[in-house]
Structures are given as C-alpha cells and as structure tokens.
Design a protein around this motif. Structure first.
Motif, mmCIF file in Angstrom:
data_model
loop_
_atom_site.group_PDB
_atom_site.id
_atom_site.type_symbol
_atom_site.label_atom_id
_atom_site.label_comp_id
_atom_site.label_asym_id
_atom_site.label_seq_id
_atom_site.Cartn_x
_atom_site.Cartn_y
_atom_site.Cartn_z
ATOM 1 N N LYS A 25 -111.519 15.150 -94.374
ATOM 2 C CA LYS A 25 -110.633 14.574 -95.391
ATOM 3 C C LYS A 25 -110.711 15.488 -96.611
ATOM 4 C CE LYS A 25 -109.102 10.765 -93.395
ATOM 5 N NZ LYS A 25 -107.672 10.441 -93.222
ATOM 6 N N LYS B 218 -101.859 19.229 -94.087
ATOM 7 C CA LYS B 218 -100.879 19.119 -93.021
ATOM 8 C C LYS B 218 -99.459 19.011 -93.553
ATOM 9 C CE LYS B 218 -103.715 17.108 -89.375
ATOM 10 N NZ LYS B 218 -103.955 15.918 -88.550
ATOM 11 N N ASP C 58 -106.720 17.180 -93.772
ATOM 12 C CA ASP C 58 -106.204 15.823 -93.816
ATOM 13 C C ASP C 58 -106.564 15.258 -95.173
ATOM 14 O OD1 ASP C 58 -104.990 13.525 -93.048
ATOM 15 O OD2 ASP C 58 -106.541 12.884 -91.634
#
Length: 426
Positions: free
Chosen positions: A373, A12, A404
């Motif tokens: 993640k 991101k 993320d």
C-alpha cells in the motif's frame, strides 16, 4: 562517491486533485495536506514566491499523524526570520473536529475548532482563553502544494489574506518516477512537475520514451520543462527486446538513436526490464540476454550514460536449477551493467534483498522502494533494516514505488516523500 537518493512512486491509476475513484474522506487525513514546509507567495493572487518570502511556515506531523506542530516565522528587514506563532493542530476523536491551541509572539494564547467541509476547504473558529470569538480562518487548497488562507473578524470582515506555497527541502535528493502521476502528466505536465518540485522532489524518471520524445515533446522541450519546475531529468526506462540477440545492426540502430535522444534530454542513466523470463527454458537463453545487456551497457558507457537492469518477481524463478537474477548478476559485466533492485518485487519473489546486497556488493546502483500500500503501511517489508545496506549495495539512487494506494495519487506521492525523508533518510 556522491550519494544521490532517488524516489519513484509507482501507482496503478491516477487522477488529479479531484480524484474520480479515490478521495480523502477522514478529517485526520485531510488535515495532513497542511503538513510540510511552506512559504508565502508574493501576493494572494499569484503562486509566485519571492527570493526572501515574507512568511515561512513549518508544519510537522506527530503521534501517528494525528496532529501537526506549526511554527510561523516572519521576515525582518535584514532577511532574517523571527517566530511569530506557535500552534498545535490535530483531529480530536472525542469531538470529531479539528482542534488547535497556540500563542503568538506577544504571549496571547488562543484555541480553535473547525472542520473540513470538503477535501479542499477547511474552516477554523478561534477563541481567546475567555471563550470569546476572535477570528475565523478559511483555508482553501488550490492543490496539494498551494493553499489560500483568509482571516475574518466576528462581523465576517476580511482582516488579512495569505497564500502559502509548499517548499519542502531537497537536501536528501529524493526523486520520483512519473508513472506515479501518468494521467496528470498527460493532462498538464507543466503544472504536475511544478507540484512535484514543491513537494521536495529533486529528480524525475520517465517510462514513456516513444518516437524520440517524452509525453509528445522533444527531448530538449521536456528537459526545459523539468528544469523550470526545479527538477532534474535523471533517468528513463526504455524497452527494446529484439528476437535475435545477435542482430547487432538492429541493436545498434535502436540504442544509438535512443542514447542520443537521452543525451539531449540530459539524463544520467537508461534502465530496462524483462517481461519474457517465464518463457526461458535454457541456460543458453539466459546467456544471450547477458550478452545483449553487456552490448547495450557498453554503448551507454561509450556515450557517457549508465545502463541499469530493473527486476520484477520473475527474476527469482529458476532455469535448470539456476536463479535467473543470480545468473544475470554473475554473467553481466559490472563495468557496463548496473542493477536496480525493486524491493517489493524481491519480497514477492520470496527473497531477502539484504542477502543479495551482501552477496553482490556494489552491484546495485539504485533501489525501487515500494510497498503493498502506501510506503511503510503494510508492515511486510522492513525498509528501515534494508536502508542500513545502502553503502554495501553501492546505492546512488533510491526509487520508491506505491503500486496500490488508498488516496488520490498526488496525495500519496506527497506522503511517500514524507516517509522517505523523515523515516528512512534520517
């Protein structure tokens, strides 16, 4: 068919080694920067590497990344390499320090204890087995692929100095989507690409095609920069969605220019995605998109390129009881339109990607391997099971994304390469 495995890491936000919002706080995670394959630079003042470097070092993780097994080899006159040091280094939870134990080629054993005082500075004090101090070693990370080591005697006199440059293998052909390091690419594209090449990446894919170029550079300039870093410019995400899907003049004008620019850049494929699917209400609209993608794919094939459709989660919505993704797969020409499955977005869309690979074999030229993640950390997506279906799916390129993350992006990019290389592509 030559299997080319391609990696994309999608994050991101990004900043460089001195991350603004994300850092590497634990000693265990900081130590992992030292993992990988390394070679010595020509001398400590440069990051240039000789064809046959004097030193090669392998540093591999163990026990859920708690320790590293290190082997150092030195070059002989015949350009053969002999081991001169074996060592295990790890974070000891009892003493909350970095601990090491090893021996050299002469059979002299030693222990070491130290700590990271910052993300990029690490000090170890070595002792012999009688408990006598022998040497202190400072490690100074210039970035995630460049570390300077210096040894000092008990009087703080420098004994030696070596610079290691990361040199991870490229034999599994893993690549990276440059959205992962977008801010670094804007800041210093040349140095960013060099680091990615050293991490073991073989290819790059972009998403920034604009005004006939990439990151403000011409196709030829950008291609040269990529290749100088030991990488290949493999693919590019491009975006053009005309309101009138039957406006062949506008379609041909935009795509012919785009195709020619990318041919100069040396890419193998162009990809696209669709952000308007929630607004589609009729089967006719779905068919118009299929017709459009077939046109673009035909233009690409005519010019020696491939055209690839990339999914997000909206493809698994239904229109009149029909799943959009299925309709696209069934109504585009396999000769012109390839599919790039984003495994994360398929999971978010509530489908099992393996079912699609079985139902539509050989339609999926590539995958985006992405987790909630860092790759492999969430436990929600069973990547190892999915990777058993590469051949059935028709995969030539594997692209992984990390949408993320908990660490600075370049650190996460390095971890992702390790996960793909050592865990998924055994």
């Amino acid at each position: 068919m030559k299997r080319v495995l391609f990696l994309v890491i999608f994050l991101k936000s990004f900043v460089g080694f001195a991350q603004e919002n994300y850092g590497i706080s634990s000693q265990k995670d900081r130590l992992r920067q030292y993992s990988g394959q390394w070679v010595s630079a020509i001398n400590p003042s440069t990051d240039s590497v000789a064809e046959y470097p004097e030193i090669k070092m392998s540093s591999l993780t163990n026990f859920d990344n708690h320790s590293l097994t290190v082997e150092v080899l030195q070059k002989e006159n015949t350009n053969k390499y002999n081991p001169i040091l074996h060592e295990i280094i790890g974070y000891d939870t009892s003493t909350k320090s970095i601990f090491a134990a090893g021996h050299n080629a002469k059979g002299a054993f030693f222990t070491g204890k130290g700590i990271f005082s910052s993300e990029n500075h690490w000090t170890m004090q070595d002792k012999d087995l009688n408990g006598n101090k022998t040497m202190k070693v400072d490690f100074n990370f210039q970035n995630y692929t460049d570390v300077i080591l210096e040894g000092f005697d008990t009087n703080e006199k420098s004994l030696w100095k070596t610079r290691y440059i990361k040199n991870n293998p490229k034999d599994k052909n893993i690549g990276i989507q440059l959205v992962s390091v977008h801010k670094e690419m804007l800041k210093n594209p040349e140095q960013t690409l060099i680091q990615l090449g050293r991490m073991g990446y073989s290819y790059v894919e972009t998403f920034v095609y604009k005004d006939g170029g990439f990151y403000g550079q011409s196709p030829m300039q950008f291609r040269a920069m990529v290749e100088k870093a030991g990488l290949k410019f493999l693919g590019s995400m491009t975006f053009f969605d005309p309101e009138d899907k039957n406006d062949d003049a506008a379609i041909n004008a935009w795509w012919n220019k785009t195709i020619q620019d990318h041919k100069i850049a040396g890419v193998e494929y162009l990809s696209t995605s669709n952000s308007k699917l929630k607004g589609i209400k009729t089967i006719k609209e779905l068919q118009e998109y299929c017709n459009y993608y077939n046109k673009v794919g035909k233009l690409c094939k005519k010019n020696g390129l491939k055209f690839v459709y990339h999914n997000h989660a909206d493809e698994f919505l239904k229109v009149k009881g029909v799943t959009i993704y299925d309709y696209f797969l069934q109504n585009t020409n396999p000769d012109y339109v390839y599919f790039q499955s984003d495994l994360y977005w398929m999971h978010r869309g509530g489908v099992n990607p393996i079912d699609y690979f079985k139902t539509y074999p050989n339609r999926f030229i590539s995958w985006h391997v992405k987790d909630y993640k860092e790759l492999g950390e969430s436990g929600k997506i069973y990547f190892k099971d999915i990777f058993n279906y590469q051949k059935i799916a028709g995969v030539q390129y594997i692209l992984a994304e990390v949408e993320d993350y908990n660490f600075p992006p370049l650190y996460s990019v390095d971890l992702a390469w390790e996960y793909i290389y050592y865990e998924l592509l055994k």
